[in-house]
Structure formats: structure tokens, C-alpha cells
Design a protein around this motif. Structure first.
Motif, PDB file in Angstrom:
ATOM      1  N   ILE A 182       0.832  -1.245   0.001  1.00  0.00           N
ATOM      2  CA  ILE A 182      -0.040  -0.040   0.002  1.00  0.00           C
ATOM      3  C   ILE A 182       1.088   1.375   0.190  1.00  0.00           C
ATOM      4  CG2 ILE A 182      -1.652   1.098   1.464  1.00  0.00           C
ATOM      5  CD1 ILE A 182      -2.682  -1.427   2.426  1.00  0.00           C
ATOM      6  N   GLY A 183       1.789   1.471   0.874  1.00  0.00           N
ATOM      7  CA  GLY A 183       3.006   2.248   0.850  1.00  0.00           C
ATOM      8  C   GLY A 183       2.425   3.694   1.400  1.00  0.00           C
ATOM      9  N   ILE A 184       1.658   3.586   2.376  1.00  0.00           N
ATOM     10  CA  ILE A 184       0.902   4.564   3.203  1.00  0.00           C
ATOM     11  C   ILE A 184       1.836   4.666   4.682  1.00  0.00           C
ATOM     12  CG2 ILE A 184      -1.120   5.768   4.345  1.00  0.00           C
ATOM     13  CD1 ILE A 184      -2.626   4.445   2.033  1.00  0.00           C
ATOM     14  N   TYR A 185       2.529   5.875   4.868  1.00  0.00           N
ATOM     15  CA  TYR A 185       3.185   5.986   6.184  1.00  0.00           C
ATOM     16  C   TYR A 185       2.733   6.985   6.965  1.00  0.00           C
ATOM     17  CZ  TYR A 185       5.866   2.753   3.642  1.00  0.00           C
ATOM     18  OH  TYR A 185       6.323   1.378   3.007  1.00  0.00           O
ATOM     19  N   LYS A 186       2.850   7.195   8.368  1.00  0.00           N
ATOM     20  CA  LYS A 186       2.394   8.284   9.319  1.00  0.00           C
ATOM     21  C   LYS A 186       3.292   9.641   8.854  1.00  0.00           C
ATOM     22  CE  LYS A 186      -0.004   5.229  11.590  1.00  0.00           C
ATOM     23  NZ  LYS A 186      -1.516   5.392  11.456  1.00  0.00           N
ATOM     24  N   ASP A 187       2.603  10.442   9.569  1.00  0.00           N
ATOM     25  CA  ASP A 187       3.128  11.936   9.204  1.00  0.00           C
ATOM     26  C   ASP A 187       4.552  12.076   9.628  1.00  0.00           C
ATOM     27  OD1 ASP A 187       0.546  13.094   8.109  1.00  0.00           O
ATOM     28  OD2 ASP A 187      -0.087  13.413   9.847  1.00  0.00           O
ATOM     29  N   SER A 188       4.929  11.172  10.681  1.00  0.00           N
ATOM     30  CA  SER A 188       6.380  11.463  11.071  1.00  0.00           C
ATOM     31  C   SER A 188       7.428  11.346  10.347  1.00  0.00           C
ATOM     32  CB  SER A 188       6.612  10.290  12.535  1.00  0.00           C
ATOM     33  OG  SER A 188       6.228   9.000  11.996  1.00  0.00           O
ATOM     34  N   ILE A 189       7.221  10.421   8.909  1.00  0.00           N
ATOM     35  CA  ILE A 189       8.230  10.505   8.073  1.00  0.00           C
ATOM     36  C   ILE A 189       8.934  11.642   7.562  1.00  0.00           C
ATOM     37  CG2 ILE A 189       7.224   8.247   7.360  1.00  0.00           C
ATOM     38  CD1 ILE A 189       6.560   9.672   4.720  1.00  0.00           C
ATOM     39  N   HIS A 209       2.671  11.789  -1.770  1.00  0.00           N
ATOM     40  CA  HIS A 209       1.456  12.760  -1.920  1.00  0.00           C
ATOM     41  C   HIS A 209       0.669  12.482  -0.695  1.00  0.00           C
ATOM     42  CE1 HIS A 209       0.053   9.167  -3.993  1.00  0.00           C
ATOM     43  NE2 HIS A 209      -1.120   9.240  -3.150  1.00  0.00           N
ATOM     44  N   ARG A 210       0.148  13.574  -0.152  1.00  0.00           N
ATOM     45  CA  ARG A 210      -0.570  13.532   0.861  1.00  0.00           C
ATOM     46  C   ARG A 210      -1.992  12.559   0.849  1.00  0.00           C
ATOM     47  NH1 ARG A 210      -0.099  14.253   6.002  1.00  0.00           N
ATOM     48  NH2 ARG A 210      -0.422  16.324   6.740  1.00  0.00           N
ATOM     49  N   VAL A 211      -2.011  12.010   1.981  1.00  0.00           N
ATOM     50  CA  VAL A 211      -3.494  11.232   1.764  1.00  0.00           C
ATOM     51  C   VAL A 211      -4.020  11.271   3.342  1.00  0.00           C
ATOM     52  CG1 VAL A 211      -2.972   9.398   0.176  1.00  0.00           C
ATOM     53  CG2 VAL A 211      -2.341   8.978   2.520  1.00  0.00           C
ATOM     54  N   THR A 212      -5.328  10.585   3.504  1.00  0.00           N
ATOM     55  CA  THR A 212      -5.724  10.774   4.956  1.00  0.00           C
ATOM     56  C   THR A 212      -5.145   9.836   5.702  1.00  0.00           C
ATOM     57  OG1 THR A 212      -7.874  10.987   3.977  1.00  0.00           O
ATOM     58  CG2 THR A 212      -7.909  10.342   6.337  1.00  0.00           C
ATOM     59  N   GLY A 213      -4.392  10.593   6.997  1.00  0.00           N
ATOM     60  CA  GLY A 213      -3.545   9.792   7.796  1.00  0.00           C
ATOM     61  C   GLY A 213      -2.087   9.970   7.830  1.00  0.00           C
ATOM     62  N   GLY A 214      -1.547  10.439   6.622  1.00  0.00           N
ATOM     63  CA  GLY A 214      -0.157  10.422   6.413  1.00  0.00           C
ATOM     64  C   GLY A 214       0.309  10.920   4.898  1.00  0.00           C
ATOM     65  N   TYR A 215       1.341  10.260   4.448  1.00  0.00           N
ATOM     66  CA  TYR A 215       1.704  10.305   3.204  1.00  0.00           C
ATOM     67  C   TYR A 215       1.949   9.057   2.343  1.00  0.00           C
ATOM     68  CZ  TYR A 215       3.615  14.658   4.646  1.00  0.00           C
ATOM     69  OH  TYR A 215       3.758  15.974   5.193  1.00  0.00           O
ATOM     70  N   GLN A 216       1.640   8.835   0.969  1.00  0.00           N
ATOM     71  CA  GLN A 216       1.891   7.515   0.264  1.00  0.00           C
ATOM     72  C   GLN A 216       2.943   7.839  -0.941  1.00  0.00           C
ATOM     73  OE1 GLN A 216      -1.726   6.496  -1.989  1.00  0.00           O
ATOM     74  NE2 GLN A 216      -1.158   4.106  -1.858  1.00  0.00           N
ATOM     75  N   ILE A 217       3.670   6.777  -0.920  1.00  0.00           N
ATOM     76  CA  ILE A 217       4.488   6.574  -2.036  1.00  0.00           C
ATOM     77  C   ILE A 217       4.014   6.884  -3.452  1.00  0.00           C
ATOM     78  CG2 ILE A 217       6.060   5.161  -2.977  1.00  0.00           C
ATOM     79  CD1 ILE A 217       7.286   5.960  -0.709  1.00  0.00           C
ATOM     80  N   SER A 218       4.639   7.662  -4.287  1.00  0.00           N
ATOM     81  CA  SER A 218       3.804   7.877  -5.624  1.00  0.00           C
ATOM     82  C   SER A 218       3.990   6.473  -6.229  1.00  0.00           C
ATOM     83  CB  SER A 218       4.819   8.660  -6.329  1.00  0.00           C
ATOM     84  OG  SER A 218       6.091   8.400  -6.630  1.00  0.00           O
ATOM     85  N   LYS A 219       3.061   6.417  -7.365  1.00  0.00           N
ATOM     86  CA  LYS A 219       2.494   5.289  -8.134  1.00  0.00           C
ATOM     87  C   LYS A 219       3.964   4.914  -8.838  1.00  0.00           C
ATOM     88  CE  LYS A 219      -0.935   2.861 -10.788  1.00  0.00           C
ATOM     89  NZ  LYS A 219       0.024   2.304 -11.588  1.00  0.00           N
ATOM     90  N   SER A 220       4.485   5.808  -9.419  1.00  0.00           N
ATOM     91  CA  SER A 220       5.894   5.570 -10.462  1.00  0.00           C
ATOM     92  C   SER A 220       6.629   4.651  -9.406  1.00  0.00           C
ATOM     93  CB  SER A 220       6.454   6.652 -10.750  1.00  0.00           C
ATOM     94  OG  SER A 220       6.988   7.526  -9.744  1.00  0.00           O
ATOM     95  N   ILE A 221       7.052   4.993  -8.245  1.00  0.00           N
ATOM     96  CA  ILE A 221       7.924   4.321  -7.437  1.00  0.00           C
ATOM     97  C   ILE A 221       7.326   2.983  -6.935  1.00  0.00           C
ATOM     98  CG2 ILE A 221       9.198   4.083  -5.066  1.00  0.00           C
ATOM     99  CD1 ILE A 221      10.394   6.278  -6.923  1.00  0.00           C
ATOM    100  N   ARG A 222       6.070   3.024  -6.614  1.00  0.00           N
ATOM    101  CA  ARG A 222       5.551   1.666  -6.262  1.00  0.00           C
ATOM    102  C   ARG A 222       5.514   0.796  -7.290  1.00  0.00           C
ATOM    103  NH1 ARG A 222       1.022   4.749  -4.451  1.00  0.00           N
ATOM    104  NH2 ARG A 222      -0.230   3.609  -5.722  1.00  0.00           N
TER     105      ARG A 222
END
Length: 884
Positions: free
Chosen positions: A378-385, A399-412
Motif C-alpha cells: 500500500i505504501g502509506i506511512y505516518k506524518d512522522s516520516i 503525496h498527501r493522503v488521509t492519515g499521512g503520506y503515500q509513495i507515488s505510483k511510479s515508485i510503487r
């Protein structure tokens, strides 16, 4: 007592104790009591006060409170907490020694850590992202106190404390989270529970009860309180249950780490030696123990200097002269939740951008934990990163998502995650880089010797291996890799053959029967007498040298792993390449007998022996008994065989005839008889071995014939499946054509809708008549610019009810009129008056859809002040319908 006296008494209780410095602490033993760190934000003061009220005056723990405080104002937290407990409450100071039955509070505008039981304060720095004092202290507490650490998260917003609880849990400590019902703000508790790092989810009063109970439990630092001390049978049973549940054998992991995890689960379940019974009854507890055993602590760009070394010494060589169709392949074993894998992907993408080349990148992240793999995908991590990753990288790759940040699709898309056991599953191949950091430290030397050749096999020629700063390649690893960077622990593969074999486990070990129902008294009978180790070893040496027959221990590949006594009379090193294979080392006369008895033992699984085996030993011939005893090592579940050589005591070496020409005729005759007997014995052994080969060949032929039939059957099934797939392919092609047609129609309709929308917007913007469109719920949908001016609202009022707005038109019965129009499906005209004195004709018409459904109303205003003349401002407001 007056209020002023109460406050002064509270302050006296806060400041009275004298603190100890770090120098005084050096002479003290390591802390023998738990330290509970409590993190809280909004609503946390009330929750912590309730926790303190439920604690006795001597709970046997130290409590460190880490609240979120305003850095610009003094805090009265110490005085407020002092009123709720009889324990001393102190504001933490730099180099203050933590004492039992005392409460410490973080001062404002500070970050706090702990080392060797001493608190250390530092001025709060203005870092990017959220300030995370709870995570900071929790992590240092986990590193300093390990299993003596207790982490508690109370009411608060955001996610501070989640990563700190994970560190405490992985260090063997206990974690608590306030339940959602009692928490005023459940952001922090919810984040911790969602991350799976909470051992208990309880209200504050129950947390206090558990703290007191945990304090009374034995510490895993005291070997005498270890429930598994001297009871290897119970520990083996735990290993067996874990292996049955997860298909992972933890026998060769570092035993101290596994014991800490087991003792931690025992503390949580409030049991001691009954824990194995709980495992038998509860698959959920086995899963919980399995998750605890797996270490899932990682972060983005951990040890940044290592990634700089990769950019300088490794990446340029990997990318040099590489074809654009040859992808860079990286493997990250033990990837946990993916931070390490994504860090390598980001670093490689940055390197490729700087070099202005386009080369595909494939990065494989593997781990034993299915939950960790799912989170990595999923690649979603907390704001603390935001504190670990630079602002440039955060903007570019997240990019910003609810609850933190998500790795961009190109990297995933570059990263593939899979569950894999690197010790038993087939490895990847043709890798340019393997990053295995902080994995080897949890493995015993046995597993390290197994996994390092696997990495050597998986790498390309000249590929690189990266290990943790506290790890290294010992033993055979030095023969397989060259050290490239000593500080960053980067190794390069040598151009030598990989000493690794892959295959199936033919004879899995039979399950160990649990022995849980035996009376407690039998445990003492099973315990071995504890003889001093030096005396026992010396006694064993004397017995082996004088009374035990010569013997060797061989593994399933017939390689000699140990020798006992003098074996040179029966075995010798072969000429040429050195080998420890038993059959290659056997002396003349012993080869066929050894091979036959070993094959018999392999088939039957029971001991077998051959007597009167004649062996040529230089100038003499000796008669020995060869016995082979199979056995398995209890811990590692591997098959071995013990080969015993027992020489007949009555036989004496006889000289060869050619060396003793003057022997009496009777002695010569005896020697010939011995030789004839030896030849007959070898012939019989050869015939027996040949017969066994023939039988094995016939059995193999039957198996091959059966396999051939199965393959033919499978081939027919595959042909049938292929036909079905072909049919499915045609159906999919047909469906794809239909979807293309539908897609074209949808695109055409979208174009028409866009055109209609543009026409409508331009029509509304160009008309000078105030018009408003309202939905069925009488909320504003669209309006003309003139309507905003006349009615007196703006773009922020879209979606609001018109009758609830403060309008410039005096229409007290507007809502009633609109409802009547929708009900009667009629047009209504009303004379209304503006607050500026102008008269208007209000026209209300129903809003009809294409399906002839009434879905709202349309209001239109027409200025009739000039038509009515000077008296227009005194209109009676009656409608045309009412006049009729």
C-alpha cells in the motif's frame, strides 16, 4: 487548609526530592524496576490523572509523562498532577536519575531522552513536520531499558507515539493504549491500534491495575526466573507449534531473542509454565507470538551515510555501460513494511535523473510477515516520516493522503513485495545489489553460514551485498565476498562457485508428541545431573579414548562431520582433491560393505551391522564389525548416522605371504583360506549390492512409468485447459470490442455533456436577469452573477438553503411558495420588495428533468419599479394567483 497553603504544600511535594546526577548513577546497578512512559495530547491530562488516582502510592514503577505542551508558555502540569497522587511529582531536569515510585513530567519547549536510567533534555528544535516528543522518548526508552520499558498512549490527536510503541514492543517491552470510549480524542490511540503495536487497549484505571501486576512479574534478565530454564522440552514444543503454524523454523534463530519474545507473551497472558498449553488451545496466541518474534522496525534512509556510500561506490559501477533494456535488480530480504525498499528505489531514481539515462529498475522486497508485506504494498506511512525525509523528496516522491503520506505510483510500480523465507525458499537470481541490513544479528552462526552462500548465488558476478553496521561476514563469507567499504559494510561478490544446494526435504521429521500432561514431579527425574563442565569433559575424554570403539558421524550426504577414537586403520584421505566423503575414504575391503549397510539403514531407518569384514591394513588384514546407527538431532531435525568400527579382539594381524617366505605350510594355508574367505565375502557383498541396485532400478522404472502416465494425463488436461483458455480469449476479445464501443459512446456523451455544461455556464454568465436554480432540498445549485448582486449572497453560499441566508429581498414566505410550486407543479408570480426600495416581480417555476421529474425550482426576478411608477415601493406583495 487555605488554598494558598494547599498550593505551597503541593509545590513542596514536587520539589522536595533531591536528584542524582549521572556521575552518582554510575556506581548504581542497572535499574531493576519498569519505567512507564506515558504519551498524551488533547484530553491527556484528565486521562493521566485518572490513571494516577488508580495507582497505589508504591506501584513499583517509575512514570514519565510526555504531554504535548505549548513551547511559549510555562506549564502548571506538575502542580495539577501532584494533587492527584501521593507519589512525588517532579519536572524533569537534565541528567536526572529516574527513581522508582516517582512521576516525571516533560518541561515545555524541550525534547527528552533516557540513557542508562538518566534523563537528558535538549531544547526543542524547529524541525519540519509535526513535533514528535513522544516518539523521541519512547524510542530512547526502548533502546535503554529493552524489556523493562512500558509504553502508554492516552487521549490525543494525530499519530505521535505509534512508532515509539513499535520500538518498545520490538525491544520486548509492554504497550498500552487508552480505549476509544474513554478517550476524549482517539486520534493517537486509533493510530497505535491500527498499526498493531498495542498489547492492551484499556481505560486508564485498568491500565493502572495492569502496571501493578506487570511490576510483580519476573524479569527476563534473571535466568533463575525463566520458565524455560532447564526445560528444553517445552521450548522445543513452542518451536514445533510455531513451525506448524507459520512454516518457519525458528530453532536456529538466536535463542536469547526468542526467549524474550516468549516471556513477553507469557507476561501479557498472565501465565508462567502453562503457556505451552495456551498455545495448544489458541491459534490466535500462536499468531500473536509469531508476530512478536518477527522484528518489524525500520525507517526511510536509515543511516544516510550508507546511501551516500552506495551513490559513490556502488551505483556508478552498476549503471556503467548498462543497456537501456537491462534492468537494475535489487533484493531487500527482511524488508518489513517497505521503507528500506522504497529508499533504494528513490535513491536509484535520483541517480538516474542526475546521469540523464533511462534504465528500468526492479526492486524485490521480501519478509516473513504477511501483514508487513501488505502494508508495504500500500505504501502509506505516518506524518512522522516528514522528519526522516527531505522536503524535496517528500514533494517529489510522496503525496498527501488521509492519515499521512503515500509513495507515488511510479515508485510503487518499481517495487515487488512477496512473503518469502530466505532460509528455505528459492532465492532470486541475477541481482545487482542485495541489501540485508540488521537481519544477520538475529540469526545463529548456523543460519548465517546457510544464508550467506545463498546471497552469493543470487548476485551477478561483481554484484554487491550490503549488511548492517553491526554485522559482518564471518567464516566462509570471507571466501565468497571482498570488503569494499568497511564503514558502510559493503561487500562485492568474488568470482568463485557458490557453495549452496537446493532441493526438497525427502523425510520430514515426525511431529514431536507434546508431553504436557505429565505430573510436575517427573520434571525433576528428567533433569540431567549438573556435573561441573570441566570434570564431565575430562571423564568423557577418558572413556572415548579407552573403551569406546572408533566411530565417525556422517550426515545424509555421507560427509564426515565428527570422528571418535582412532579411525586411521579404517579410513584414509583419497589421493587428488581432498574429500571427507566416507565411501571415498574407506580402505580396501570396506567400501562395498559400508555402502551396503548404509543403503539398508536408509531404507529401513533402523540400525544395521555387518560382521567379519576383512580390511587390508598395509601388511596385515584385520577383521572388524561395522555397525551403522541412524539418529536425528532434536533441535535441528537433521538426519545423521553413527558408523562404528569394532575390531575383533581375538584376531591378530597376519603378515602377507610374499613377505614371509619361510612360513610353515600350515600357516600359508591359513592365509590362503583367509584371502579366499575375504574374496567370497566381497563377492557376496557385490552380488547383494547389485541385487539392491536392480531392485531400485525396477522400482524407479515403475515410478517413471507411473509418472509418464500422469504426465500424459496432465498433458491432456492441459490441452483441454488450453482450448478453454482459447475460448475464453475469444470471449474476452469480443467483450473488449464491446467495451471499446461503449467507451467510445461514453467519450462522445462526455463531450456532449462538457459542451452542454459550457453552454449553460456561458448562458448564465451572459444573462442580466437575476436567476437562481435550487434543488429539491431548496439548496442553491447555480445562479447568475446578477442574482448574487440582487439577492446578496456569494459563491460560498452554494449548497446552502436560500431561506436561511440574509437576503436583500424581503420574502418571508419564500420557502412556502417554493414548496407549493413543487407540489402543484405550477408557476407562481409574486410582487416583492427589495431593501433598497425597488419593486420586483418574483417568478417561481418548477425545475423539470428529462424524465419529467420535479427536482427543484427556478427563481427569476424582474425589476418593475419603473413600470409601477413612484408608488412602486408600497406594493402589497400579493401574488397574481391570489388576486385571481
Amino acid at each position: 487548609m487555605p488554598t494558598s497553603k494547599k498550593k505551597s504544600a503541593a509545590r513542596a511535594k514536587v520539589t522536595a526530592p533531591v536528584t542524582k546526577t549521572a556521575e552518582e548513577q554510575n556506581a548504581l546497578p542497572r535499574l531493576a524496576f519498569p519505567i512507564a512512559a506515558i504519551g498524551a495530547s488533547a484530553g491527556g491530562l484528565e486521562a493521566f490523572s485518572n490513571l494516577l488516582r488508580a495507582l497505589p502510592s508504591d506501584p513499583g514503577v517509575a512514570l514519565v509523562f510526555i504531554p504535548h505542551l505549548d513551547p511559549t508558555h510555562e506549564s502548571a502540569m506538575v502542580e495539577l498532577l501532584a494533587r492527584t497522587t501521593s507519589m512525588p511529582v517532579r519536572q524533569a531536569a537534565d541528567r536526572m536519575l529516574v527513581e522508582m515510585n516517582t512521576v516525571y513530567v516533560l518541561p515545555p519547549n524541550c525534547d527528552m531522552t533516557i540513557s542508562e536510567g538518566v534523563l537528558h533534555l535538549a531544547r526543542r528544535e524547529s524541525a519540519r513536520g509535526h513535533h514528535l516528543p513522544i516518539d523521541t522518548f519512547f524510542r530512547s526508552l526502548a533502546e535503554d531499558q529493552t524489556s523493562n520499558a512500558v509504553g502508554i498512549i492516552l487521549s490525543g490527536t494525530a499519530s505521535d507515539g505509534t512508532l515509539g510503541l513499535a520500538a518498545i514492543k520490538n525491544a520486548g517491552g509492554i504497550t498500552f493504549v487508552q480505549d476509544f470510549e474513554s478517550a476524549k480524542y482517539d486520534g493517537m490511540p486509533h493510530s497505535a491500534v491500527e498499526a498493531g503495536v498495542a498489547d492492551y487497549v484499556l481505560p486508564p484505571a485498568r491500565i493502572a491495575q495492569e502496571l501493578v501486576r506487570i511490576q510483580g512479574l519476573p524479569s527476563d534478565r534473571d535466568p533463575h526466573d525463566d520458565a524455560f530454564d532447564g526445560k528444553d522440552r517445552l521450548l522445543k514444543e513452542v518451536f514445533r507449534l510455531l513451525k506448524t503454524h507459520s512454516k518457519v523454523d525458528f530453532v536456529d534463530y538466536k535463542i536469547a531473542t526468542i526467549r524474550r519474545r516468549i516471556l513477553r507473551r507469557m507476561h501479557i497472558n498472565r501465565v508462567t509454565d502453562l503457556y505451552v498449553k495456551i498455545l495448544h488451545r489458541s491459534p490466535q496466541e500462536i499468531e500473536a507470538l509469531y508476530r512478536d518474534v518477527l522484528i518489524n522496525v525500520t525507517s526511510f534512509f536509515r543511516n544516510p551515510e550508507v546511501f551516500e556510500s552506495l551513490r559513490e561506490a556502488v551505483y556508478p559501477k552498476i549503471l556503467a555501460d548498462r543497456s537501456s533494456s537491462d534492468p537494475v535488480r535489487v533484493w531487500v530480504p527482511g524488508c518489513s513494511t517497505g521503507e528500506e525498499t522504497y529508499s533504494h528505489a528513490i535513491s536509484l531514481v535520483e541517480m538516474l535523473s542526475e546521469m540523464r539515462i533511462e534504465i528500468p529498475v526492479q526492486i524485490f522486497g521480501t519478509d516473513l510477515s504477511e501483514n508487513a508485506i501488505q502494508r508495504a504494498r500500500i505504501g502509506i506511512y505516518k506524518d512522522s516520516i516528514a522528519r526522516e525525509i527531505s522536503e524535496v523528496r517528500l514533494r517529489r516522491f510522496f503525496h498527501r493522503v488521509t492519515g499521512g503520506y503515500q509513495i507515488s505510483k511510479s515508485i510503487r510500480d518499481m517495487c515487488v513485495f512477496a512473503r518469502q523465507n530466505v532460509f528455505s525458499d528459492p532465492p532470486f537470481s541475477r541481482m545487482d545489489l542485495i541489501s540485508c541490513r540488521n537481519v544477520l544479528i538475529y540469526l545463529s552462526p548456523v543460519l548465517q553460514k546457510k544464508v550467506i552462500p545463498t546471497f552469493h548465488y543470487a548476485l551477478k558476478t561483481g554484484g554487491y551485498l550490503l549488511v548492517g553496521n553491526s554485522e559482518g561476514l564471518l567464516g566462509a563469507g570471507a571466501d565468497l565476498f571482498n570488503l569494499v567499504d568497511r564503514k558502510s559494510k559493503i561487500y562485492q561478490k568474488k568470482s568463485v562457485s557458490s557453495p549452496v544446494t537446493f532441493g526438497l526435504i525427502i523425510n520430514p521429521a515426525a511431529p514431536v508428541e507434546p508431553e504436557l500432561d505429565k505430573p510436575a514431579g517427573n520434571e525433576k527425574e528428567q533433569e540431567q545431573p549438573k556435573t561441573p563442565i570441566d570434570v564431565q569433559r575430562e571423564a568423557d575424554r577418558l572413556l572415548l579414548s579407552r573403551y569406546v570403539p572408533s566411530a565417525v558421524v556422517i550426515n545424509d550426504a555421507l560427509e564426515i562431520v565428527q570422528t571418535r577414537g582412532r579411525t586411521s586403520r579404517y579410513l584414509e584421505l583419497p589421493t587428488g582433491k581432498a574429500s571427507l566423503n566416507l565411501l571415498k575414504m574407506a580402505r580396501p575391503g570396506l567400501f562395498y560393505e559400508l555402502r551396503g549397510v548404509i543403503e539398508k539403514v536408509r531404507k529401513t531407518g533402523v540400525p544395521a551391522a555387518r560382521e567379519n569384514v576383512v580390511i587390508e591394513d598395509g601388511e596385515t588384514a584385520i577383521t572388524v564389525k561395522v555397525e551403522v546407527v541412524p539418529f536425528r538431532t532434536p533441535a535441528r531435525d537433521e538426519r545423521h548416522m553413527l558408523v562404528l568400527f569394532e575390531e575383533s579382539p581375538q584376531d591378530k594381524p597376519a603378515p602377507e605371504p610374499r613377505r614371509m617366505p619361510k612360513r610353515p605350510p600350515k600357516e600359508v594355508s591359513d592365509l590362503k583360506d583367509i584371502q579366499i574367505a575375504q574374496l567370497k565375502q566381497e563377492l557376496a557383498s557385490t552380488k547383494e549390492y547389485l541385487q539392491s541396485i536392480i531392485e531400485a532400478q525396477e522400482a524407479t522404472n515403475e515410478e517413471l512409468q507411473s509418472a509418464n502416465e500422469e504426465i500424459q494425463s496432465g498433458n491432456e488436461e492441459l490441452q483441454s485447459t488450453n482450448e478453454e483458455l482459447q475460448t475464453s480469449k475469444e470471449e474476452l476479445e469480443s467483450a473488449n470490442e464491446e467495451l471499446n464501443t461503449v467507451n467510445e459512446e461514453i467519450q462522445h456523451r462526455n463531450h456532449q455533456l462538457a459542451q452542454l455544461s459550457n453552454d449553460l455556464i456561458n448562458l448564465l454568465n451572459s444573462t442580466t436577469i437575476p436567476m437562481i436554480m435550487l434543488g429539491e432540498d431548496l439548496h442553491i445549485r447555480r445562479y447568475t452573477p446578477e442574482a448574487a448582486r440582487v439577492f446578496g449572497f456569494n459563491e460560498h453560499d452554494v449548497g446552502k438553503t436560500l431561506s436561511n441566508l440574509h437576503l436583500k429581498i424581503d420574502v418571508p414566505r419564500l420557502e412556502r411558495w417554493m414548496l407549493d410550486v413543487m407540489r402543484d407543479v405550477s408557476i407562481r408570480n409574486e410582487h416583492v420588495q427589495g431593501r433598497d426600495g425597488k419593486a420586483y416581480n418574483l417568478r417561481i417555476t418548477p425545475y423539470r428533468t428529462l424524465e419529467n421529474k420535479i427536482d427543484g425550482v427556478v427563481l427569476a426576478l424582474l425589476d418593475i419599479s419603473e413600470l409601477l411608477g413612484p408608488g412602486a415601493g408600497k406594493t402589497n406583495g400579493r401574488s397574481e394567483a391570489e388576486e385571481e
